[in-house]
Design a protein around this motif. Structure first.
Motif, PDB file in Angstrom:
ATOM      1  N   GLY A  77      -3.792  38.408  20.700  1.00 51.21           N
ATOM      2  CA  GLY A  77      -4.361  38.640  22.027  1.00 51.21           C
ATOM      3  C   GLY A  77      -4.454  40.123  22.363  1.00 51.21           C
ATOM      4  N   ARG A  78      -3.410  40.888  22.008  1.00 47.49           N
ATOM      5  CA  ARG A  78      -3.442  42.337  22.251  1.00 47.49           C
ATOM      6  C   ARG A  78      -4.555  42.992  21.446  1.00 47.49           C
ATOM      7  NH1 ARG A  78       2.347  42.229  21.607  1.00 47.49           N
ATOM      8  NH2 ARG A  78       2.021  43.177  19.533  1.00 47.49           N
ATOM      9  N   GLY A  79      -4.729  42.528  20.213  1.00 48.43           N
ATOM     10  CA  GLY A  79      -5.755  43.103  19.359  1.00 48.43           C
ATOM     11  C   GLY A  79      -7.160  42.834  19.862  1.00 48.43           C
ATOM     12  N   LEU A  80      -7.361  41.699  20.489  1.00 47.63           N
ATOM     13  CA  LEU A  80      -8.678  41.385  21.047  1.00 47.63           C
ATOM     14  C   LEU A  80      -9.035  42.332  22.187  1.00 47.63           C
ATOM     15  CD1 LEU A  80      -8.612  37.464  21.152  1.00 47.63           C
ATOM     16  CD2 LEU A  80      -9.809  38.925  19.508  1.00 47.63           C
ATOM     17  N   ARG A  81      -7.996  42.820  22.890  1.00 48.74           N
ATOM     18  CA  ARG A  81      -8.228  43.691  24.036  1.00 48.74           C
ATOM     19  C   ARG A  81      -8.156  45.183  23.687  1.00 48.74           C
ATOM     20  NH1 ARG A  81      -4.394  40.048  25.945  1.00 48.74           N
ATOM     21  NH2 ARG A  81      -2.804  41.700  25.905  1.00 48.74           N
ATOM     22  N   ASN A  82      -7.395  45.494  22.648  1.00 49.45           N
ATOM     23  CA  ASN A  82      -7.131  46.894  22.325  1.00 49.45           C
ATOM     24  C   ASN A  82      -7.388  47.146  20.837  1.00 49.45           C
ATOM     25  OD1 ASN A  82      -6.079  49.451  21.841  1.00 49.45           O
ATOM     26  ND2 ASN A  82      -4.299  49.154  23.168  1.00 49.45           N
ATOM     27  N   ARG A  83      -8.346  48.007  20.546  1.00 53.83           N
ATOM     28  CA  ARG A  83      -8.727  48.283  19.165  1.00 53.83           C
ATOM     29  C   ARG A  83      -7.553  48.813  18.331  1.00 53.83           C
ATOM     30  NH1 ARG A  83     -13.581  49.082  16.659  1.00 53.83           N
ATOM     31  NH2 ARG A  83     -14.661  48.948  18.661  1.00 53.83           N
ATOM     32  N   GLU A  84      -6.704  49.614  18.933  1.00 54.24           N
ATOM     33  CA  GLU A  84      -5.594  50.212  18.190  1.00 54.24           C
ATOM     34  C   GLU A  84      -4.602  49.158  17.698  1.00 54.24           C
ATOM     35  OE1 GLU A  84      -3.793  53.165  20.609  1.00 54.24           O
ATOM     36  OE2 GLU A  84      -5.519  54.515  20.590  1.00 54.24           O
ATOM     37  N   GLU A  85      -4.512  48.041  18.428  1.00 54.97           N
ATOM     38  CA  GLU A  85      -3.571  46.981  18.055  1.00 54.97           C
ATOM     39  C   GLU A  85      -4.060  46.167  16.854  1.00 54.97           C
ATOM     40  OE1 GLU A  85      -0.631  46.328  19.266  1.00 54.97           O
ATOM     41  OE2 GLU A  85      -0.628  47.798  20.898  1.00 54.97           O
ATOM     42  N   TYR A  87      -4.635  47.017  13.917  1.00 58.15           N
ATOM     43  CA  TYR A  87      -4.056  47.414  12.643  1.00 58.15           C
ATOM     44  C   TYR A  87      -2.707  46.740  12.406  1.00 58.15           C
ATOM     45  CZ  TYR A  87      -7.675  50.996  12.716  1.00 58.15           C
ATOM     46  OH  TYR A  87      -8.878  51.638  12.760  1.00 58.15           O
ATOM     47  N   HIS A  88      -2.203  46.054  13.409  1.00 58.39           N
ATOM     48  CA  HIS A  88      -0.910  45.375  13.303  1.00 58.39           C
ATOM     49  C   HIS A  88      -1.030  44.177  12.364  1.00 58.39           C
ATOM     50  CE1 HIS A  88       2.802  43.362  14.433  1.00 58.39           C
ATOM     51  NE2 HIS A  88       3.172  44.452  15.096  1.00 58.39           N
ATOM     52  N   HIS A  89      -0.056  43.989  11.512  1.00 60.07           N
ATOM     53  CA  HIS A  89      -0.111  42.914  10.523  1.00 60.07           C
ATOM     54  C   HIS A  89      -0.210  41.541  11.175  1.00 60.07           C
ATOM     55  CE1 HIS A  89       1.431  40.030   7.475  1.00 60.07           C
ATOM     56  NE2 HIS A  89       0.849  40.842   6.621  1.00 60.07           N
ATOM     57  N   ASP A  90       0.477  41.313  12.281  1.00 54.21           N
ATOM     58  CA  ASP A  90       0.436  40.005  12.940  1.00 54.21           C
ATOM     59  C   ASP A  90      -0.956  39.688  13.474  1.00 54.21           C
ATOM     60  OD1 ASP A  90       3.062  39.399  12.423  1.00 54.21           O
ATOM     61  OD2 ASP A  90       3.821  40.135  14.346  1.00 54.21           O
ATOM     62  N   TYR A  91      -1.651  40.713  13.988  1.00 53.92           N
ATOM     63  CA  TYR A  91      -3.016  40.497  14.476  1.00 53.92           C
ATOM     64  C   TYR A  91      -3.916  40.058  13.327  1.00 53.92           C
ATOM     65  CZ  TYR A  91      -7.784  41.563  15.938  1.00 53.92           C
ATOM     66  OH  TYR A  91      -9.128  41.476  16.195  1.00 53.92           O
ATOM     67  N   LYS A  92      -3.828  40.767  12.217  1.00 47.09           N
ATOM     68  CA  LYS A  92      -4.660  40.428  11.060  1.00 47.09           C
ATOM     69  C   LYS A  92      -4.272  39.068  10.497  1.00 47.09           C
ATOM     70  CE  LYS A  92      -3.726  44.426   9.070  1.00 47.09           C
ATOM     71  NZ  LYS A  92      -3.731  45.548   8.090  1.00 47.09           N
ATOM     72  N   PHE A  93      -2.974  38.760  10.494  1.00 52.07           N
ATOM     73  CA  PHE A  93      -2.512  37.481   9.958  1.00 52.07           C
ATOM     74  C   PHE A  93      -3.080  36.314  10.762  1.00 52.07           C
ATOM     75  CE2 PHE A  93       0.610  34.013   9.553  1.00 52.07           C
ATOM     76  CZ  PHE A  93       0.644  33.883   8.173  1.00 52.07           C
ATOM     77  N   ALA A  94      -3.163  36.463  12.080  1.00 50.99           N
ATOM     78  CA  ALA A  94      -3.723  35.399  12.924  1.00 50.99           C
ATOM     79  C   ALA A  94      -5.163  35.087  12.517  1.00 50.99           C
ATOM     80  CB  ALA A  94      -3.665  35.810  14.396  1.00 50.99           C
ATOM     81  N   TRP A  95      -5.956  36.121  12.271  1.00 49.15           N
ATOM     82  CA  TRP A  95      -7.333  35.918  11.838  1.00 49.15           C
ATOM     83  C   TRP A  95      -7.378  35.299  10.446  1.00 49.15           C
ATOM     84  CZ3 TRP A  95     -11.300  35.326  14.664  1.00 49.15           C
ATOM     85  CH2 TRP A  95     -11.476  36.045  15.849  1.00 49.15           C
ATOM     86  N   TRP A  96      -6.462  35.712   9.581  1.00 49.28           N
ATOM     87  CA  TRP A  96      -6.444  35.172   8.219  1.00 49.28           C
ATOM     88  C   TRP A  96      -6.196  33.674   8.226  1.00 49.28           C
ATOM     89  CZ3 TRP A  96      -2.703  39.428   5.977  1.00 49.28           C
ATOM     90  CH2 TRP A  96      -3.375  40.664   5.978  1.00 49.28           C
ATOM     91  N   VAL A  97      -5.297  33.218   9.112  1.00 51.36           N
ATOM     92  CA  VAL A  97      -5.026  31.789   9.208  1.00 51.36           C
ATOM     93  C   VAL A  97      -6.290  31.045   9.648  1.00 51.36           C
ATOM     94  CG1 VAL A  97      -3.754  30.013  10.489  1.00 51.36           C
ATOM     95  CG2 VAL A  97      -2.555  32.048   9.651  1.00 51.36           C
ATOM     96  N   ILE A  98      -7.017  31.619  10.586  1.00 52.20           N
ATOM     97  CA  ILE A  98      -8.270  31.005  11.054  1.00 52.20           C
ATOM     98  C   ILE A  98      -9.291  30.943   9.926  1.00 52.20           C
ATOM     99  CG2 ILE A  98     -10.227  31.273  12.623  1.00 52.20           C
ATOM    100  CD1 ILE A  98      -8.241  32.576  14.621  1.00 52.20           C
ATOM    101  N   TYR A  99      -9.502  32.078   9.264  1.00 55.72           N
ATOM    102  CA  TYR A  99     -10.476  32.124   8.171  1.00 55.72           C
ATOM    103  C   TYR A  99     -10.090  31.185   7.033  1.00 55.72           C
ATOM    104  CZ  TYR A  99     -12.182  36.449  10.380  1.00 55.72           C
ATOM    105  OH  TYR A  99     -12.686  37.371  11.263  1.00 55.72           O
ATOM    106  N   ALA A 100      -8.794  31.137   6.708  1.00 60.15           N
ATOM    107  CA  ALA A 100      -8.323  30.343   5.574  1.00 60.15           C
ATOM    108  C   ALA A 100      -8.418  28.848   5.831  1.00 60.15           C
ATOM    109  CB  ALA A 100      -6.881  30.719   5.241  1.00 60.15           C
TER     110      ALA A 100
END
Length: 278
Positions: A77-85, A87-100
């Motif tokens: 959620g933070r990453g959706l609102r803030n570009r700097e967030e 790069y956080h591994h948890d933000y990317k992991f959430a998308w990976w679960v969706i894509y996978a």
């Protein structure tokens, strides 16, 4: 009248709860137990019932990993609102679960007639149990177990997520077995591979349960058996998750490999002698 009684639903809930996250094939065990209780394994409502009670097991995962899930979703959620967030591994992991999850959804919808039909045969289950055992043993021997959960990449998530298709097409192969084996081949340690399997199972199994709910209720399974099976599955699965994570931290998967081979051979015997119908 429901094709599954409340008592039978409770038994199946226990089977689902114990086996859903162990690499031994919950679908295979459910089909075996259904056959032994003279429940028609190829009945649409029975197939749907098996998918729906998985939601109980998924609820157990959500509760057990609640803090992790909140952390990951919050980071997303933070990453959706803030570009700097982003790069956080948890933000990317959430998308990976969706894509996978996308590959198994596509294959599941496209191949549903085959999955509910010829691929649901107990002969397929028996063969898949044994073949999957070989894959699991090789993966455990090949893997160097040197990468932890923080080392998981997009490629890892996609490969592990896509491996769920094996269990979808060949019930008996085991979703957990396929995902954990793939994780081990990618050099994840056993705990990391197991946790990744849990997280990737949440959207896939929840979606399958919701999708099948209408067929379970509309084609012959009453609300009471569904509720009992789901609740029992939840309670038993929670204990199963806790046990598995402790077990894989100190042991190889050899015990599961041996168990799967024994069950596969036993199933071949029951089918060959006519005790069970395919």
């Amino acid at each position: 009248m429901s094709v599954i009684s409340v008592g039978q639903a409770a038994v199946l809930g226990v089977v689902e709860g114990v086996t859903e996250f162990l690499p031994v094939s919950s679908t295979g065990h459910l089909k075996i137990v259904e056959g032994l209780m003279n429940i028609p394994v190829d009945d649409d409502s029975v197939v749907a019932f098996s998918a729906v009670i998985q939601v109980g097991a998924i609820a157990a995962v959500l509760l057990y990993f609640f803090k992790d899930i909140v952390r990951i979703v919050t980071a997303w959620g933070r990453g959706l609102r803030n570009r700097e967030e982003r790069y956080h591994h948890d933000y990317k992991f959430a998308w990976w679960v969706i894509y996978a999850t996308i590959p198994i959804v596509i294959v599941g919808l496209a191949a549903k007639p085959l999955i509910d039909g010829p691929l649901g045969s107990l002969w397929v289950v028996a063969a898949s149990l044994i073949v999957g055992s070989g894959v699991m043993w090789c993966a455990d021997q090949m893997g160097r177990h040197k990468r932890g959960e923080d080392d998981v990449t997009f490629k890892d998530a996609m490969l592990v997520g896509s491996s769920q298709i094996l269990a979808l097409l060949f019930p008996g192969f085991s979703r957990s077995g396929a995902t954990m084996s793939t994780g081990l081949i990618l050099d994840l340690d056993r705990v990391a591979a197991t946790r990744l399997s849990f997280f990737l199972g949440i959207p896939a199994l929840t979606g399958a349960g919701i999708y099948e709910l209408k067929d379970a209720l509309g084609a012959g399974v009453g609300a009471a058996p569904l509720a009992v099976g789901t609740i029992v599955s939840f309670v038993v699965a929670y204990g199963s998750i806790a046990w598995l994570l402790k077990f894989v931290a100190k042991h190889s998967f050899n015990a599961f490999v041996i168990y799967r081979i024994i069950i596969g051979l036993l199933l071949f015997g029951l089918l060959g002698t006519g005790v069970l119908n395919s």
